[in-house]
Scaffold this motif. Sequence first.
Motif, short mmCIF file in Angstrom:
data_model
loop_
_atom_site.label_atom_id
_atom_site.label_comp_id
_atom_site.label_asym_id
_atom_site.label_seq_id
_atom_site.Cartn_x
_atom_site.Cartn_y
_atom_site.Cartn_z
N VAL A 64 56.05 15.24 -9.91
CA VAL A 64 56.16 14.83 -8.50
C VAL A 64 57.56 14.27 -8.25
CG1 VAL A 64 55.23 13.29 -6.74
CG2 VAL A 64 53.70 14.30 -8.43
N VAL A 65 58.24 14.74 -7.20
CA VAL A 65 59.54 14.15 -6.85
C VAL A 65 59.45 13.32 -5.57
CG1 VAL A 65 60.98 15.81 -8.09
CG2 VAL A 65 60.31 16.31 -5.73
N ASP A 66 58.44 13.54 -4.76
CA ASP A 66 58.21 12.70 -3.58
C ASP A 66 56.82 13.00 -3.05
OD1 ASP A 66 58.71 10.79 -1.71
OD2 ASP A 66 60.39 11.81 -0.75
N PHE A 67 56.25 12.03 -2.36
CA PHE A 67 54.95 12.28 -1.75
C PHE A 67 54.73 11.35 -0.57
CE2 PHE A 67 52.36 8.60 -2.89
CZ PHE A 67 53.09 8.03 -3.92
N SER A 75 57.54 15.25 7.61
CA SER A 75 58.82 14.84 8.20
C SER A 75 59.54 13.91 7.23
CB SER A 75 58.58 14.13 9.54
OG SER A 75 58.04 12.84 9.32
N ARG A 76 58.80 13.29 6.35
CA ARG A 76 59.43 12.39 5.39
C ARG A 76 59.81 13.11 4.09
NH1 ARG A 76 60.73 7.85 2.95
NH2 ARG A 76 59.74 7.35 1.00
N MET A 122 51.26 9.99 1.97
CA MET A 122 49.81 10.09 2.21
C MET A 122 49.48 9.48 3.55
SD MET A 122 48.36 8.75 -1.43
CE MET A 122 46.63 9.05 -1.11
N ASN A 123 48.37 9.92 4.13
CA ASN A 123 47.89 9.22 5.31
C ASN A 123 47.39 7.86 4.87
OD1 ASN A 123 45.60 10.06 3.92
ND2 ASN A 123 44.36 10.12 5.76
N ASP A 124 47.37 6.91 5.77
CA ASP A 124 46.99 5.57 5.38
C ASP A 124 45.69 5.14 6.03
OD1 ASP A 124 50.33 4.94 5.15
OD2 ASP A 124 48.97 4.24 3.61
N LYS A 125 44.67 5.02 5.18
CA LYS A 125 43.43 4.39 5.62
C LYS A 125 42.92 4.88 6.96
CE LYS A 125 43.67 0.70 2.63
NZ LYS A 125 43.16 -0.52 2.22
N ILE A 131 47.57 12.53 -7.28
CA ILE A 131 48.82 13.10 -6.77
C ILE A 131 49.54 13.85 -7.90
CG2 ILE A 131 51.11 12.46 -5.85
CD1 ILE A 131 49.13 10.06 -4.61
N SER A 132 49.66 13.18 -9.04
CA SER A 132 50.29 13.84 -10.20
C SER A 132 49.45 15.04 -10.65
CB SER A 132 50.41 12.85 -11.36
OG SER A 132 51.20 11.77 -10.99
N ASP A 149 41.47 11.72 2.29
CA ASP A 149 42.89 11.53 2.60
C ASP A 149 43.61 12.87 2.61
OD1 ASP A 149 43.43 12.21 -0.05
OD2 ASP A 149 43.49 10.12 -0.70
#
Lengths: 282, 463
Positions: free
Chosen positions: A126-129, A212-213, A131-134, A90-91, A114
């Motif tokens: 990164v300020v926010d992220f 949306s988040r 992810m889909n989960d599993k 992610i970073s 993912d």
Amino acid sequence: MSDTEVKISGNVVAGVDVGSLAAKSVVIVDGKVAGYGLIPSGFNSEETGKSVLQHALNSAGIPREAVKYIVATGYGRISADYANKTVTEISCHARGANFLYPSVRTIIDIGGQDCKAIRLDSSGNVVDFAMNDKCAAGTGRFLEVMSNVFKVKLEDLGDLALSADSLVPMSSTCTVFVESETISLIARGEKPANIQAGIHHAIANRISGLFSRVGIESDVFFSGGVAKNKGMRKSIQEVLKVNIVEPTFDPQLTGALGAAAIAWKNAVREGVCQEQQPALQK
Amino acid sequence: MVTATKVFTYPETIKADFLKTGGLKFGDGTEVSAEEIWRFMTEEGPRRFPHAFDASANSIGKLSDDVTFFSGIKRAYLTLTMKDRLYKAHDNGVPIVMIQGGQTLDPYYAAGGIPLRPGYIMQWARDVEEGLNLREIDNRGLEILESGRRKVSIEACNQLAAHAAVANNIVPVDLIAPYLCLRCSDMSFLVETHRHKEDQRPKYLVDFPINQTGKPWTVDYLAEQLRGLVKEVAKLSKKEVTDEVLRAEIKRQNKARKLAQEIIELWWSAEQPPLNSTDFFSIPFLANDFVGDPQATIQVLEETKKEVEYRVQNKIKGTGVVDNAKRVFVCGSCVGPNSTSVERAGAVLVGRDDNFSCNSVLVKEEGDPYRNLAEAILAFPYEQPTEQRAEWVAEMVKKSRADGVLFMYNWGCNYQTAVGRLISDIVKDKTGKPSTFVEVGELGRSEATEQSENRVEAFIEMI
């Protein structure tokens, strides 16, 4: 002094990104991208990482011993004894996108297993992220399953979707459900292109749920292996109602590039490499 | 790549100092010396429960590396010997009761029972067979879980494993009597499943007036439920439970609640975290679960407080915590981040809404004990309507000087899934701190947890 001699002058760092489906590596010399490698991920993460690094070094004509600092990322980073540091992908995607396009504030990353929505600041932090989960829905693996169903090469799926004359509404919740829906649609005689367009939209819908988040701010960059799929780019632009930056560098290498950029920063900070002006260049 | 198992051992160099700390006294009048605790933790324990002494970083329940925190060794001893105490108590006629986590245990103990939340039932069930390594015990846990799924539903959350352990008589549970409160939507569903093919086991559900908090009748209603609960447990224990007996138990458990509050405040006040995440997170658990023995557990809490005070005064940092560690507050039930991987990523865990909730409210000690308990239960912040819970979490985040909030819940948890996003967003709004939520599917499992850890690590990098 030849070009190769410049490259091995001492300021060599590398990023290695061992993902679930593909392993990527980028080599930076004197702050500039000098080479890269891209191979399928094997069963052994450690060997895959070393192998893709060697591919990248070969493409740059640099011997292994010249590398001063390595950052490993991706799911294979837990088996990366060759690396000086490990960082989450992610970073790395954030840093890689920032390296390529400093104006990017939002990243859509769709990898093999993912998908991620990443917001970053002007420095590539990164300020926010989210992810889909599993779940394979909304990922490269989802597209792989679909290419199998249609007996179409993975890289041709996007073009097939772009040739649709209408879009079949599909479920975005589960790869297996979509596969079943697809088989029913094929049996009913629906055009493959229209089904593909529906599948691409389903993935785009899945991704939009993540935003949306974390929200969206321009510029928007699309990274990861799936970013090479033009049909996917179109669907995401339609669903999210945003323009996506046109890539000038292989988007699948973004994570490895970010890892290399972090390696460069760390190497300079630790005095292993000397800062060049300009610091980092494409 | 599977590497050879690293075995956790306590160094001989600490033995002399540990022995000076003395032994433990139990509720049944027995005692254990420090010498015996040491022998168990260095010889018998590793032999009987090798999985607990696996030093692999992936083992979420691994023993704390902070070996000079001696109360931590005693806590581990209490946990590993829980099975022996439970069998002994049960053989002596003490009823074992399956309960809901995070609620007050006063009525159960006052009525002469031993309440066990699903996590402890699972621990007991997995440890019935001894000598298992981490992988073997994971497989044992999965086997129990899947037997439950076959019987009930593949959609049920992993807590089903505890219910399957009871239904299959893997552990002797005499009564199923949980609270049905705003934390777990699966509990009532799972209790109903016990009615299928096992009518003979008594059941008593403490109804919770959901969405009616603040209305005066709710205290009377819940108090009446608690009277019924005490009667039900006492029927099995054959103990006479007067109001005075319940008041005495409330007083005893208030002591544990106060100790937990004081230790948490001390930890928060410290410049450097005096205990690592593993040890710190065990404190609210101890004060609310008692590992089957409140007396010994309260003694461990008292010793913990003294050790923490000493560490705070002398600026001693818990082993494993890095300098200037990022501070992460955790929300949600049943699962939490792996303390070791959190610390490896440069952070420390500073609190958790679930376990802090039940220790945050002291029960009134004078007057009608049933009404007092009902009032306290209805005031537990974790069970308030979601916005109120979030407001309370925001306060905790500020008090603990957290840098970020991580909401974790188990796959299949209908309740926490629904509120996770709302709480994360409200807390982020109120505190300005980043928050995220992570759904995991590995409750009760130690291997292949990297994907969840990856999300937590990325969050720590971000903050």
